[in-house]
Design a protein around this motif. Structure first.
Motif, PDB file in Angstrom:
ATOM      1  N   GLY A   1       3.363 -13.613  10.525  1.00  0.00           N
ATOM      2  CA  GLY A   1       4.988 -14.425  10.795  1.00  0.00           C
ATOM      3  C   GLY A   1       5.960 -13.664  10.167  1.00  0.00           C
ATOM      4  O   GLY A   1       7.023 -13.592  10.618  1.00  0.00           O
TER       5      GLY A   1
ATOM      6  N   SER B   1       8.942 -11.767  11.651  1.00  0.00           N
ATOM      7  CA  SER B   1      10.602 -12.104  11.660  1.00  0.00           C
ATOM      8  C   SER B   1      11.211 -11.172  11.127  1.00  0.00           C
ATOM      9  O   SER B   1      12.389 -10.763  11.222  1.00  0.00           O
TER      10      SER B   1
ATOM     11  N   ARG C   1      12.091  -8.376  13.579  1.00  0.00           N
ATOM     12  CA  ARG C   1      13.180  -9.240  14.641  1.00  0.00           C
ATOM     13  C   ARG C   1      14.489  -9.156  13.888  1.00  0.00           C
ATOM     14  O   ARG C   1      15.589  -8.571  14.522  1.00  0.00           O
ATOM     15  N   LEU C   2      14.944  -9.374  12.490  1.00  0.00           N
ATOM     16  CA  LEU C   2      16.019  -9.161  11.899  1.00  0.00           C
ATOM     17  C   LEU C   2      16.695  -7.903  12.031  1.00  0.00           C
ATOM     18  O   LEU C   2      17.714  -7.587  11.971  1.00  0.00           O
TER      19      LEU C   2
END
Length: 327
Positions: free
Chosen positions: A317, A321, A324-325
């Motif tokens: 996870g 994340s 994605r940033l």
């Protein structure tokens, strides 16, 4: 083998798909908040960069794996070990030990050194406690009054520790034998029916308390409590004074008549311990008179494994994340 403590948690597995399928965003949120006069021209330009590329399938697979691992961790996976045999007798065995001032008389030899009566009792009774596998043990200490030091428990280690920590005079200087028996009866009254035994050790006579020993013994007999009494103390001891050495009887205050009557009234037995060897023999005889029963129960040790899938889920996870940033 491996099993899950909360298998019903797997019912939430389709939750992400249900949210995506039935909880769509409101239509107003999908509209552009700002009208750009040259929007048509921007749309006609070729799209480049990471944001314009289709999301790789392996990213989706990792997201699904992270969710699956999270659900597995929530279901509490456990490793079950091999069955371990545990003997349980169902007997409630209470020890009552005298802590009056006379227990400090040093008329016992233990491992080649002269010790007081309480030290010898702690050593020998401690070994007896270790052997009582399957019995529920309790501990009463008495002097001027009787005190419950350890309620009935299968934890033999704790009972022995509490016995070893007992100190002479902790409960007073006198001897309340009747109160000790009365307290044992009170603690046993609410326990399930079964074999109930009190082992009472003292070196004197009843000199304190509110209950007379024989009255307490009558009550114990009605409640089904068997009492084994042990009188401790040497018959002869050499002491030194201003006039030299002389021989005395350090056990002249021991009320053997009452101790014998207490045992006979309840179907028990009276023992006399003049030294540490006799005291050890008495506890060995008690092992024979009240043998540890062989009723067997089995339990399987459980080791929690949830932290493995949880760590992997958090790792995946976090990585997704960060990716994605950066897009």
């Amino acid at each position: 083998m491996t099993e899950f403590a909360w298998p019903w948690v797997f019912l939430v597995l389709p939750l992400p798909w249900l949210v995506r399928r039935y909880l769509r965003p409101e239509e107003g949120l999908s509209r552009a908040p700002l009208r750009v006069p040259f929007l048509d021209e921007l749309e006609s330009l070729p799209q480049t960069g990471t944001a314009a590329q289709a999301r790789p399938g392996w990213v989706f697979a990792l997201a699904v794996s992270a969710w699956l691992l999270l659900v597995i961790a929530a279901a509490r996976p456990q490793w079950l070990g091999e069955p371990i045999e545990q003997s349980v007798s169902g007997r409630d065995l209470m020890l009552a030990v005298d802590l009056s001032g006379s227990m400090e008389i040093r008329d016992f030899m233990l491992d080649g050194r002269q010790v007081d009566r309480l030290t010898a009792t702690q050593a020998v009774a401690g070994q007896f406690i270790e052997r009582r596998v399957g019995d529920r043990l309790g501990l009463i200490l008495f002097g001027d009054r009787a005190y419950l030091q350890a309620p009935f428990t299968f934890d033999r280690k704790t009972v022995r520790t509490l016995l070893d920590e007992a100190a002479i005079g902790l409960a007073g200087e006198k001897t309340a034998i009747g109160d000790a028996i009365g307290l044992a009866v009170k603690r046993l009254r609410d326990n399930p029916d079964g074999q109930r035994v009190l082992i009472l050790l003292s070196d004197g006579a009843n000199t304190a308390g509110e209950v007379q020993p024989l009255q307490a013994a009558d009550l114990a007999a009605r409640e089904g409590l068997k009492i084994y009494t042990i009188g401790v103390g040497a018959d002869e001891m050499v002491v030194r004074d201003f006039f030299g050495t002389r021989r005395v009887n350090p056990s002249e205050d021991l009320d053997e008549k009452t101790m014998t009557a207490l045992a006979e009234k309840t179907g028990g037995r009276y023992f006399r311990a003049r030294n540490a060897e006799e005291l050890a023999e008495i506890y060995a005889m008690l092992d024979e008179l009240e043998p540890v029963e062989k009723d067997k129960r089995y339990y399987r040790p459980r080791d929690e494994l949830y932290f493995w899938p949880l760590s992997l889920a958090l790792g995946l996870g976090g990585w997704l994340s960060l990716r994605r940033l950066r897009e």
